[in-house]
Motif scaffolding. Sequence first.
Motif, PDB file in Angstrom:
ATOM      1  N   PHE A  75       0.799  -1.234   0.000  1.00 42.55           N
ATOM      2  CA  PHE A  75       0.000   0.000   0.000  1.00 42.55           C
ATOM      3  C   PHE A  75       0.832   1.285   0.000  1.00 42.55           C
ATOM      4  O   PHE A  75       0.256   2.360  -0.125  1.00 42.55           O
ATOM      5  N   PHE A  76       2.180   1.182   0.205  1.00 43.97           N
ATOM      6  CA  PHE A  76       2.916   2.383   0.602  1.00 43.97           C
ATOM      7  C   PHE A  76       4.173   2.650  -0.208  1.00 43.97           C
ATOM      8  O   PHE A  76       4.859   1.732  -0.633  1.00 43.97           O
ATOM      9  N   VAL A  77       4.477   3.966  -0.359  1.00 42.68           N
ATOM     10  CA  VAL A  77       5.758   4.431  -0.891  1.00 42.68           C
ATOM     11  C   VAL A  77       6.393   5.319   0.183  1.00 42.68           C
ATOM     12  O   VAL A  77       5.705   6.075   0.866  1.00 42.68           O
ATOM     13  N   TRP A  78       7.697   5.218   0.312  1.00 41.93           N
ATOM     14  CA  TRP A  78       8.434   5.873   1.402  1.00 41.93           C
ATOM     15  C   TRP A  78       9.394   6.881   0.805  1.00 41.93           C
ATOM     16  O   TRP A  78      10.225   6.528  -0.034  1.00 41.93           O
ATOM     17  N   LEU A  79       9.234   8.122   1.177  1.00 37.92           N
ATOM     18  CA  LEU A  79      10.045   9.198   0.608  1.00 37.92           C
ATOM     19  C   LEU A  79      11.160   9.605   1.569  1.00 37.92           C
ATOM     20  O   LEU A  79      10.926   9.670   2.784  1.00 37.92           O
ATOM     21  N   THR A  80      12.319   9.902   1.019  1.00 37.57           N
ATOM     22  CA  THR A  80      13.444  10.385   1.816  1.00 37.57           C
ATOM     23  C   THR A  80      13.839  11.761   1.310  1.00 37.57           C
ATOM     24  O   THR A  80      14.135  11.940   0.120  1.00 37.57           O
ATOM     25  N   LEU A  81      13.851  12.742   2.226  1.00 33.17           N
ATOM     26  CA  LEU A  81      14.299  14.092   1.902  1.00 33.17           C
ATOM     27  C   LEU A  81      15.760  14.231   2.320  1.00 33.17           C
ATOM     28  O   LEU A  81      16.282  13.359   3.024  1.00 33.17           O
ATOM     29  N   PRO A  82      16.388  15.310   1.930  1.00 33.25           N
ATOM     30  CA  PRO A  82      17.791  15.458   2.346  1.00 33.25           C
ATOM     31  C   PRO A  82      17.907  15.450   3.875  1.00 33.25           C
ATOM     32  O   PRO A  82      17.024  15.955   4.586  1.00 33.25           O
ATOM     33  N   GLU A  83      18.998  14.853   4.332  1.00 35.92           N
ATOM     34  CA  GLU A  83      19.351  14.803   5.758  1.00 35.92           C
ATOM     35  C   GLU A  83      19.145  16.182   6.399  1.00 35.92           C
ATOM     36  O   GLU A  83      19.496  17.199   5.800  1.00 35.92           O
ATOM     37  N   GLY A  84      18.599  16.207   7.597  1.00 39.67           N
ATOM     38  CA  GLY A  84      18.475  17.475   8.318  1.00 39.67           C
ATOM     39  C   GLY A  84      17.111  18.130   8.184  1.00 39.67           C
ATOM     40  O   GLY A  84      16.771  19.016   8.964  1.00 39.67           O
ATOM     41  N   ILE A  85      16.294  17.687   7.216  1.00 43.61           N
ATOM     42  CA  ILE A  85      14.948  18.243   7.096  1.00 43.61           C
ATOM     43  C   ILE A  85      13.999  17.406   7.950  1.00 43.61           C
ATOM     44  O   ILE A  85      13.997  16.182   7.851  1.00 43.61           O
ATOM     45  N   ASP A  86      13.211  18.068   8.786  1.00 41.02           N
ATOM     46  CA  ASP A  86      12.239  17.374   9.626  1.00 41.02           C
ATOM     47  C   ASP A  86      10.884  17.432   8.926  1.00 41.02           C
ATOM     48  O   ASP A  86      10.335  18.514   8.711  1.00 41.02           O
ATOM     49  N   THR A  87      10.340  16.268   8.574  1.00 43.28           N
ATOM     50  CA  THR A  87       9.076  16.267   7.828  1.00 43.28           C
ATOM     51  C   THR A  87       7.873  16.558   8.715  1.00 43.28           C
ATOM     52  O   THR A  87       6.777  16.801   8.220  1.00 43.28           O
ATOM     53  N   TYR A  88       8.088  16.520  10.024  1.00 45.44           N
ATOM     54  CA  TYR A  88       6.938  16.694  10.901  1.00 45.44           C
ATOM     55  C   TYR A  88       6.285  18.072  10.779  1.00 45.44           C
ATOM     56  O   TYR A  88       5.064  18.168  10.579  1.00 45.44           O
ATOM     57  N   PRO A  89       7.072  19.174  10.858  1.00 41.25           N
ATOM     58  CA  PRO A  89       6.424  20.491  10.689  1.00 41.25           C
ATOM     59  C   PRO A  89       5.843  20.690   9.289  1.00 41.25           C
ATOM     60  O   PRO A  89       4.962  21.543   9.110  1.00 41.25           O
ATOM     61  N   LEU A  90       6.309  19.905   8.318  1.00 37.24           N
ATOM     62  CA  LEU A  90       5.771  20.040   6.963  1.00 37.24           C
ATOM     63  C   LEU A  90       4.325  19.551   6.860  1.00 37.24           C
ATOM     64  O   LEU A  90       3.624  19.861   5.896  1.00 37.24           O
ATOM     65  N   LEU A  91       3.901  18.794   7.867  1.00 40.75           N
ATOM     66  CA  LEU A  91       2.513  18.310   7.876  1.00 40.75           C
ATOM     67  C   LEU A  91       1.529  19.485   7.834  1.00 40.75           C
ATOM     68  O   LEU A  91       0.567  19.489   7.070  1.00 40.75           O
ATOM     69  N   HIS A  92       1.793  20.506   8.683  1.00 40.17           N
ATOM     70  CA  HIS A  92       1.000  21.741   8.670  1.00 40.17           C
ATOM     71  C   HIS A  92       0.897  22.318   7.257  1.00 40.17           C
ATOM     72  O   HIS A  92      -0.180  22.628   6.766  1.00 40.17           O
ATOM     73  N   GLU A  93       2.059  22.462   6.650  1.00 38.85           N
ATOM     74  CA  GLU A  93       2.099  23.129   5.338  1.00 38.85           C
ATOM     75  C   GLU A  93       1.429  22.270   4.279  1.00 38.85           C
ATOM     76  O   GLU A  93       0.781  22.797   3.373  1.00 38.85           O
ATOM     77  N   GLY A  94       1.599  20.967   4.407  1.00 39.98           N
ATOM     78  CA  GLY A  94       0.921  20.064   3.491  1.00 39.98           C
ATOM     79  C   GLY A  94      -0.594  20.230   3.586  1.00 39.98           C
ATOM     80  O   GLY A  94      -1.295  20.326   2.569  1.00 39.98           O
TER      81      GLY A  94
END
Lengths: 441, 441
Positions: B369-388
């Motif tokens: 069911f899933f695809v897993w994305l990797t962003l550059p080291e040092g970026i925290d995806t958690y605060p991006l949830l808001h922006e998403g």
Amino acid sequence: MNTTAPGANAAAETLSEEAVDALARAGGAPHAPAGRGAPHPHEALLSSRAANIKQSAVRDVFEISMQPGLVSLAGGNPYLQSLPLERLAATAAEIVAEHGLEALQYGGGQGTEELRTQICEVMAAEGILDADPENVVITAGSQSAQDVAAKVFCDPGDVILLEDPTYVGALNTFEAYEVDVQPVAGDEHGIIPSLLRERIAALQAEGKRIKLLYTIPNFNNPSGVMLAPERRQEIVDICREANILVLEDNPYGLLKFDGVLPEPLRAANPDDVLYLGSFSKIFAPGLRIGWALVPAHLKQRYYLASEAVTLCPPTLNQMLVSEYLRNYDWQGQIATYRALYAERCAALLEALDEFMPEGVSWTRPEGGFFVWLTLPEGIDTYPLLHEGIDAGVVFVPGAAFSAAEGPSSKLRLAFSAVPPGTLREGVRRLAPVLAKAIAAA
Amino acid sequence: MNTTAPGANAAAETLSEEAVDALARAGGAPHAPAGRGAPHPHEALLSSRAANIKQSAVRDVFEISMQPGLVSLAGGNPYLQSLPLERLAATAAEIVAEHGLEALQYGGGQGTEELRTQICEVMAAEGILDADPENVVITAGSQSAQDVAAKVFCDPGDVILLEDPTYVGALNTFEAYEVDVQPVAGDEHGIIPSLLRERIAALQAEGKRIKLLYTIPNFNNPSGVMLAPERRQEIVDICREANILVLEDNPYGLLKFDGVLPEPLRAANPDDVLYLGSFSKIFAPGLRIGWALVPAHLKQRYYLASEAVTLCPPTLNQMLVSEYLRNYDWQGQIATYRALYAERCAALLEALDEFMPEGVSWTRPEGGFFVWLTLPEGIDTYPLLHEGIDAGVVFVPGAAFSAAEGPSSKLRLAFSAVPPGTLREGVRRLAPVLAKAIAAA
């Protein structure tokens, strides 16, 4: 007729000595495979709590009691024959056809808001008028609600106080968390407040951490005893003063034969009682839908722990209960159950009056499913199970329901699933077994 | 259309900062009520494991993602629209009308013999040819099977090895037993045997007691990774030598897009692998029916622990699954799912190829069911949830799926429940959010 009874295959097996011996709750599960030499290396992987997880005598008697020809006074099954099955079939079909994408999909971990709201109406009928759907957590039967309570509150060695006798499923669940289950003395009106106070003081003096008082105040399983209304507030007050949370389990509350219900402990004590309810006795146990009404300050903890066990309760089942509560005369069905169980209880008590030998006494319940027999001190009812089965009747020996180790001179008879004539026949078969044991004592 | 979506009421609330903050898995539940002074005396009653029971980010995103207008790439719901609901409705009705006294009554704690036998046929399709119905325990979804495994095997501080990332529900369940969850390094072909061996040696040198290796070898949730067939036996051998039981969770195994299935770890290792299966992804999660296939020498322990949690699985639900397996083309339905999910996965990958900025990489799953994305080291995806969410798209931040504390530069996208065009739109909305974060890093 229940033509494809659950457990029927197990019941069809020869009832070996081993099978009956397996009923000894005290026995637990074997550490090593029987008849082998060295234990499997995986035995070293077991948690220390695993050694505490035991066989339930009631569950095994439940399977044995399906044998044809036996009169089972063992299993506390509700009498579902009085449910409107044809209509329920149409309701189930409607849910799947019209709301199948919801009914068959994952749902919220706390349960549907609709059913939680309706459960508050059921609790109002039980005597709790201020329940908030926000504080209701729907669980896989109230068994699962007991499991979550032990998980959230009890570290190994912590104490849960409980009635002696009490529900074997709760004993097993608590002991699976390495809880120190400690009985509180009671009489035919339930827990005695002064003795509760003394017991708490004694245990605290020993340095024990007491976390919960687990109680079935209405028609205790197995004793059938109802906690006297005038003792109820005092018991909560004693627990509050000692910072002990009351875990009130009330599956039989609505089944008081005369319909005049005592107030639950929770009613006037929203912060001090975690209340457990169930649709198993008033609707259908096979749906496995129960609930906890949790004090507001503990709800989030309890809810998250429940979610960690089952993710979410089954959606289809919740919707079926919701439809039942919305569109059926569920209160009328409870009135039907009250009359039915009152008649059966009366038939059982009458048969006991007629057949029981000198030296046997029993409770006279005002509701619920069970009558509790006491034989003279020193008689162990556990070996009598063999003789009962030989005589064509099954009961549950008293030791199953006690936190104490060792033999018990008590036994439980369930009248809920058995018609009056069969109840009488069961008691007629049981009487000589008990008479012989008393004569030999 | 799913018009009465579960959690819709929660989703209809304004999405406050607090609500999003509540998603932080690391946060746990508050010890004291918010905004009050002294904690309630009942805080002293909580077990030490209670502090470990945390909010599941996935479950909360699941509710938020029901908001109208949002494209949810968060929830891993199966696409039930392709089930024959009208026919299932008739089947449910038939069960209740003709077998209601069984379907609505208590059943055996291990599950019905009929369904356990049929589950062995399902496992045969999954590649396990020697399963015995006697060793199958039916559970409330495989979540409950994980809970029971932790209960039976893990004392506080015991180690469960697992993939990093891994299923958030399992992490929460294990941590609720105060298990020390320890990640094992892997690559795009799953756990690396040599690193597993090193990790075990290092942990044992520290004096840790390692009990289980929990693994989702087929299309890991969240990574979508499949464990390479040539690594599988070696991993079991390493665990056997170290006396570690393998807990193999295989809910997505049958959903390999090309239908050519690798052998489960359990297949050739009946004594060393406890295998978990589920009908949630191949039939209906709302029924909450999963199972464990337990090594014969551990089965009684496991079964009794399961019974202590829920007494018995819901009978009606078991019968509905049995009818589905007996009378429907369940293998044909799986073929339908394979084609459906393959198409969606391809659409998601194509959109990622088209829209994702430089610096983002992702897995290319062969099933699940899933695809897993990797962003550059040092970026925290958690605060991006808001922006998403502001941009109209929901995902699950990677931190949810890791045993490690701290930020994660990963995120999970689920394609199972979303049509191809909507998947593309979701990725189109997500891309500038990630591009902005990368530019600012």
